[in-house]
Design an enzyme around this catalytic site. Structure first.
Site, PDB file in Angstrom:
ATOM      1  N   SER A   7       0.747   2.668   1.826  1.00  0.00           N
ATOM      2  CA  SER A   7       1.201   2.832   2.868  1.00  0.00           C
ATOM      3  C   SER A   7       2.825   2.824   2.988  1.00  0.00           C
ATOM      4  CB  SER A   7       0.768   1.464   4.065  1.00  0.00           C
ATOM      5  OG  SER A   7       1.926   1.237   5.197  1.00  0.00           O
ATOM      6  N   HIS A  32      -0.801   6.951   3.281  1.00  0.00           N
ATOM      7  CA  HIS A  32      -0.980   6.324   4.605  1.00  0.00           C
ATOM      8  C   HIS A  32       0.517   6.268   5.519  1.00  0.00           C
ATOM      9  CE1 HIS A  32      -3.015   3.934   7.581  1.00  0.00           C
ATOM     10  NE2 HIS A  32      -1.956   2.832   7.774  1.00  0.00           N
ATOM     11  N   ASP A  34       2.751   5.163   8.693  1.00  0.00           N
ATOM     12  CA  ASP A  34       2.636   4.305   9.893  1.00  0.00           C
ATOM     13  C   ASP A  34       3.576   4.952  11.026  1.00  0.00           C
ATOM     14  OD1 ASP A  34       0.579   2.322   9.320  1.00  0.00           O
ATOM     15  OD2 ASP A  34       1.760   1.692   7.691  1.00  0.00           O
ATOM     16  N   MET A  36       5.100   4.248  14.628  1.00  0.00           N
ATOM     17  CA  MET A  36       5.329   3.206  15.660  1.00  0.00           C
ATOM     18  C   MET A  36       6.389   3.661  16.393  1.00  0.00           C
ATOM     19  SD  MET A  36       5.246  -0.222  13.235  1.00  0.00           S
ATOM     20  CE  MET A  36       4.170  -0.395  11.992  1.00  0.00           C
ATOM     21  N   HIS A  65      -1.231   7.064  11.026  1.00  0.00           N
ATOM     22  CA  HIS A  65      -1.658   6.132  11.936  1.00  0.00           C
ATOM     23  C   HIS A  65      -0.697   6.043  13.191  1.00  0.00           C
ATOM     24  CE1 HIS A  65      -2.360   1.299  12.033  1.00  0.00           C
ATOM     25  NE2 HIS A  65      -2.831   1.935  13.351  1.00  0.00           N
ATOM     26  N   MET A  67       0.456   4.273  16.014  1.00  0.00           N
ATOM     27  CA  MET A  67       0.675   3.193  16.811  1.00  0.00           C
ATOM     28  C   MET A  67       1.555   3.594  17.790  1.00  0.00           C
ATOM     29  SD  MET A  67       0.780   0.726  13.528  1.00  0.00           S
ATOM     30  CE  MET A  67       1.105   1.724  12.530  1.00  0.00           C
ATOM     31  N   MET A 136      -8.296  -2.631  11.677  1.00  0.00           N
ATOM     32  CA  MET A 136      -6.860  -3.413  11.596  1.00  0.00           C
ATOM     33  C   MET A 136      -7.246  -4.899  11.310  1.00  0.00           C
ATOM     34  SD  MET A 136      -4.585  -1.559  11.931  1.00  0.00           S
ATOM     35  CE  MET A 136      -3.169  -2.561  11.524  1.00  0.00           C
ATOM     36  N   GLY A 141       2.355  -3.488  13.512  1.00  0.00           N
ATOM     37  CA  GLY A 141       3.764  -3.414  13.920  1.00  0.00           C
ATOM     38  C   GLY A 141       4.482  -3.838  12.480  1.00  0.00           C
ATOM     39  N   PHE A 142       3.966  -4.561  11.691  1.00  0.00           N
ATOM     40  CA  PHE A 142       4.667  -4.934  10.404  1.00  0.00           C
ATOM     41  C   PHE A 142       3.739  -4.903   9.300  1.00  0.00           C
ATOM     42  CE2 PHE A 142       6.358  -6.848  14.386  1.00  0.00           C
ATOM     43  CZ  PHE A 142       7.670  -6.125  14.378  1.00  0.00           C
ATOM     44  N   GLY A 143       4.511  -4.793   8.079  1.00  0.00           N
ATOM     45  CA  GLY A 143       3.971  -4.843   6.852  1.00  0.00           C
ATOM     46  C   GLY A 143       4.181  -6.273   6.397  1.00  0.00           C
ATOM     47  N   GLY A 144       3.335  -6.536   5.471  1.00  0.00           N
ATOM     48  CA  GLY A 144       3.420  -8.051   4.666  1.00  0.00           C
ATOM     49  C   GLY A 144       2.955  -9.275   5.631  1.00  0.00           C
ATOM     50  N   ASP A 174      -6.887  -1.980   7.111  1.00  0.00           N
ATOM     51  CA  ASP A 174      -5.360  -2.000   6.913  1.00  0.00           C
ATOM     52  C   ASP A 174      -4.801  -3.279   7.511  1.00  0.00           C
ATOM     53  OD1 ASP A 174      -2.544  -1.166   7.001  1.00  0.00           O
ATOM     54  OD2 ASP A 174      -2.890   0.073   8.695  1.00  0.00           O
ATOM     55  N   GLY A 175      -3.891  -3.935   6.434  1.00  0.00           N
ATOM     56  CA  GLY A 175      -3.336  -5.278   6.738  1.00  0.00           C
ATOM     57  C   GLY A 175      -3.544  -6.284   6.032  1.00  0.00           C
ATOM     58  N   GLY A 176      -2.548  -6.820   5.207  1.00  0.00           N
ATOM     59  CA  GLY A 176      -2.737  -7.841   4.431  1.00  0.00           C
ATOM     60  C   GLY A 176      -3.900  -7.444   3.184  1.00  0.00           C
ATOM     61  N   GLY A 196       0.182  -1.641   1.713  1.00  0.00           N
ATOM     62  CA  GLY A 196       1.679  -1.492   1.796  1.00  0.00           C
ATOM     63  C   GLY A 196       2.581  -2.454   1.109  1.00  0.00           C
TER      64      GLY A 196
HETATM   65  C1  DX5 Z   1       0.673  -2.475  10.146  1.00  0.00           C
HETATM   66  C2  DX5 Z   1       0.691  -1.074   9.461  1.00  0.00           C
HETATM   67  C3  DX5 Z   1      -0.117  -1.231   8.008  1.00  0.00           C
HETATM   68  C4  DX5 Z   1       1.214  -1.890   7.012  1.00  0.00           C
HETATM   69  C5  DX5 Z   1       0.247  -2.682   6.236  1.00  0.00           C
HETATM   70  O1  DX5 Z   1       0.862  -2.252  11.402  1.00  0.00           O
HETATM   71  O2  DX5 Z   1      -0.307  -0.467  10.238  1.00  0.00           O
HETATM   72  O3  DX5 Z   1      -0.401   0.070   7.568  1.00  0.00           O
HETATM   73  O4  DX5 Z   1       1.891  -1.044   6.367  1.00  0.00           O
HETATM   74  O5  DX5 Z   1       0.998  -3.398   5.510  1.00  0.00           O
HETATM   75  P1  DX5 Z   1       0.638  -4.534   4.481  1.00  0.00           P
HETATM   76  O6  DX5 Z   1      -0.393  -4.030   3.435  1.00  0.00           O
HETATM   77  O7  DX5 Z   1       1.834  -5.122   3.851  1.00  0.00           O
HETATM   78  O8  DX5 Z   1      -0.120  -5.651   5.380  1.00  0.00           O
HETATM   79 ZN    ZN Z   2      -1.244   1.426   9.120  1.00  0.00          ZN
END
Ligand code: DX5
Ligand code: ZN
Length: 224
Positions: A7, A32, A34, A36, A65, A67, A136, A141-144, A174-176, A196
């Site tokens: 991502s 991937h 994102d 937003m 993706h 959002m 999800m 909304g955010f990575g990490g 997707d996510g974490g 990501g």
């Molecule tokens: C979050 C995104 C993800 C994000 C995941 O809203 O949809 O694709 O990049 O990031 P990580 O892998 O860091 O949780």
């Molecule tokens: Zn995503």
């Protein structure tokens, strides 16, 4: 077959082509992306112009993706920009069947994305139309962010439904997804693994992608 979807949200946006190339060398097979809008989710990222540039930078499929509110308004622009897969949030689509048809009519593969609090049973009727379902495992909304453990139960449920109905849609998560969670999500039945921060977070996308994919394939019983 399990696949790793880097991502780019956590990549260095000033060097996107290099970042994507590194993730591809590490074994990433789909990128991937994102998108937003600052309305559906509390963050703003990118739109069709960046997808158009990415299209020139890689031959890998681009998994967009969305959002965003009112995704129907933007689906044609993403198709023109070169998107291959479009994932729309269940929560943004009051006429989901129509939206899936719109994606198909623009020559793209369609997926539905479920927020953590959205139950998998809600999309039962539409599953035969889908290329993928994205679970999800964080609030978008955010990575990490930290992986939400009950997502595993949703993945297991969806994998069982797929088996019971004899369908072939892919299960994306997707996510974490990172070194400490990837084995569990694969075990639960996910086969498209978005990562990501775990890929791009420390500037070594190639090595990180390699390690994540190797860990996933080991659990899936696939040769790396
Ligand atoms: C979050 C995104 C993800 C994000 C995941 O809203 O949809 O694709 O990049 O990031 P990580 O892998 O860091 O949780
Ligand atoms: Zn995503």
């Amino acid at each position: 077959m399990v696949e790793l979807l880097p991502s780019i949200l956590s990549a260095d946006f000033a060097h996107l082509a290099d970042e994507v190339a590194a993730a591809e060398r590490g074994g990433g097979t789909v990128i991937h992306v994102d998108v937003m809008d600052g309305h559906f989710v509390p963050n703003i990222t990118l739109g069709p112009p960046v997808v158009k540039s990415l299209r020139k930078a890689t031959s890998l499929p681009l998994d967009c993706h969305l959002m965003i509110d009112n995704p129907n308004e933007y689906i044609p622009a993403f198709a023109d920009a070169g998107a291959n897969w479009i994932g729309v949030h269940y929560e943004t689509c009051p006429h989901l069947h129509r939206t899936i048809e719109l994606i198909h009519n623009h020559g793209m593969k369609a997926g539905v994305v479920l927020n953590p609090a959205t139950r998998v049973e809600l999309i039962l009727d539409i599953l035969p139309m889908l290329h993928h379902v994205l679970i999800m495992s964080v609030n978008p909304g955010f990575g990490g962010q930290k992986f939400i453990p009950f997502s595993l139960e949703k993945i297991r449920k969806l994998a069982q439904i797929r088996k019971d109905l004899g369908l072939r849609f892919r299960i994306e998560v997707d996510g974490g997804v990172a070194h400490d969670t990837i084995a569990q999500v694969v075990q639960a039945g996910a086969d498209l693994l978005v990562a990501g921060n775990a890929v791009f977070g420390d500037g070594n996308a190639e090595r990180n992608a390699q390690e994540l994919l190797a860990a996933a394939k080991k659990v899936a019983g696939e040769a790396s």
